[in-house]
Design a protein around this motif. Structure first.
Motif, PDB file in Angstrom:
ATOM      1  N   GLN A   1       0.875  -1.154   0.110  1.00  0.00           N
ATOM      2  CA  GLN A   1      -0.100   0.087  -0.062  1.00  0.00           C
ATOM      3  C   GLN A   1       0.982   1.281  -0.096  1.00  0.00           C
ATOM      4  O   GLN A   1       1.847   1.267   0.763  1.00  0.00           O
TER       5      GLN A   1
ATOM      6  N   ASP B   1       0.898   5.698   0.040  1.00  0.00           N
ATOM      7  CA  ASP B   1       0.083   6.828   0.663  1.00  0.00           C
ATOM      8  C   ASP B   1      -0.504   7.879  -0.461  1.00  0.00           C
ATOM      9  O   ASP B   1      -1.714   8.209  -0.270  1.00  0.00           O
ATOM     10  N   GLY B   2       0.008   7.739  -1.737  1.00  0.00           N
ATOM     11  CA  GLY B   2      -0.447   8.730  -2.650  1.00  0.00           C
ATOM     12  C   GLY B   2      -0.433   7.805  -4.004  1.00  0.00           C
ATOM     13  O   GLY B   2      -0.477   6.788  -4.018  1.00  0.00           O
ATOM     14  N   SER B   3      -0.565   8.586  -5.148  1.00  0.00           N
ATOM     15  CA  SER B   3      -0.721   7.935  -6.590  1.00  0.00           C
ATOM     16  C   SER B   3       0.546   7.650  -7.020  1.00  0.00           C
ATOM     17  O   SER B   3       1.805   8.349  -6.703  1.00  0.00           O
ATOM     18  N   LEU B   4       0.630   6.620  -7.850  1.00  0.00           N
ATOM     19  CA  LEU B   4       1.701   6.245  -8.589  1.00  0.00           C
ATOM     20  C   LEU B   4       2.139   6.977  -9.634  1.00  0.00           C
ATOM     21  O   LEU B   4       0.940   7.306 -10.434  1.00  0.00           O
ATOM     22  N   GLN B   5       2.971   7.669  -9.872  1.00  0.00           N
ATOM     23  CA  GLN B   5       3.325   8.829 -11.004  1.00  0.00           C
ATOM     24  C   GLN B   5       3.801   8.027 -12.301  1.00  0.00           C
ATOM     25  O   GLN B   5       4.670   7.328 -12.119  1.00  0.00           O
TER      26      GLN B   5
ATOM     27  N   TYR C   1       9.366   2.428  -9.233  1.00  0.00           N
ATOM     28  CA  TYR C   1       9.017   2.262  -7.531  1.00  0.00           C
ATOM     29  C   TYR C   1       9.710   0.705  -7.251  1.00  0.00           C
ATOM     30  O   TYR C   1       9.688  -0.084  -8.054  1.00  0.00           O
TER      31      TYR C   1
ATOM     32  N   THR D   1      -2.024  -3.618 -10.016  1.00  0.00           N
ATOM     33  CA  THR D   1      -2.333  -2.542  -9.406  1.00  0.00           C
ATOM     34  C   THR D   1      -3.853  -2.080  -9.020  1.00  0.00           C
ATOM     35  O   THR D   1      -4.551  -2.681  -9.815  1.00  0.00           O
TER      36      THR D   1
ATOM     37  N   THR E   1      -7.077   0.129  -6.764  1.00  0.00           N
ATOM     38  CA  THR E   1      -7.400   1.438  -5.999  1.00  0.00           C
ATOM     39  C   THR E   1      -7.497   1.018  -4.632  1.00  0.00           C
ATOM     40  O   THR E   1      -7.393   0.090  -3.982  1.00  0.00           O
ATOM     41  N   SER E   2      -7.745   2.364  -3.893  1.00  0.00           N
ATOM     42  CA  SER E   2      -7.674   2.062  -2.277  1.00  0.00           C
ATOM     43  C   SER E   2      -8.924   1.180  -2.070  1.00  0.00           C
ATOM     44  O   SER E   2      -9.000   0.685  -0.851  1.00  0.00           O
TER      45      SER E   2
ATOM     46  N   VAL F   1      -6.864  -1.942 -11.554  1.00  0.00           N
ATOM     47  CA  VAL F   1      -6.522  -0.950 -12.330  1.00  0.00           C
ATOM     48  C   VAL F   1      -5.721  -1.338 -13.683  1.00  0.00           C
ATOM     49  O   VAL F   1      -6.153  -1.005 -14.851  1.00  0.00           O
TER      50      VAL F   1
END
Length: 112
Positions: free
Chosen positions: A10, A12-16, A21, A45, A47-48, A53
């Motif tokens: 998990q 904390d933010g969006s993957l750019q 990574y 991948t 979503t929370s 996705v």
């Protein structure tokens, strides 16, 4: 708890886009060899909320493709336990050029 053949990482933010990574998983080997292990490693991948996705259509390859995009059939498989103990002379050696974060040094590590 839950399935023993899945890992959830998990963020904390969006993957750019355009970024790389890395993460580390510690796994325990299965008690017995099964050829099915070599076709089961996939990456997705979500979503929370857990909605998928994107993901790999094929198992993650153990060996990277050559520049033409092709690879031997056996190399297109993922990895699994060995059927027997490897000889000590056949054990791999891994070298990492730097363990410093990309954000700190602005350079990707080379793994050979």
């Amino acid at each position: 708890t839950g399935a023993k053949n899945r890992a959830k990482v998990q963020v904390d933010g969006s993957l750019q886009a355009g970024r790389r990574y890395g993460f580390k998983l510690r796994v325990a080997n299965a008690e017995a060899y099964s050829a099915v292990q070599r076709s089961g490693w996939r990456l997705f991948t979500a979503t929370s909320a857990g909605q998928l996705v994107d993901g790999t259509a094929e198992p993650l390859a153990f060996v990277a493709a050559d520049p033409t995009g092709s690879r031997p059939t056996s190399a297109a498989e993922s990895w699994g336990l060995y059927e027997r103990q490897a000889e000590s002379s056949a054990l791999p050696t891994v070298s990492v050029s730097s363990l410093l974060p990309y954000a700190l040094v602005g350079q990707e590590a080379t793994i050979t």
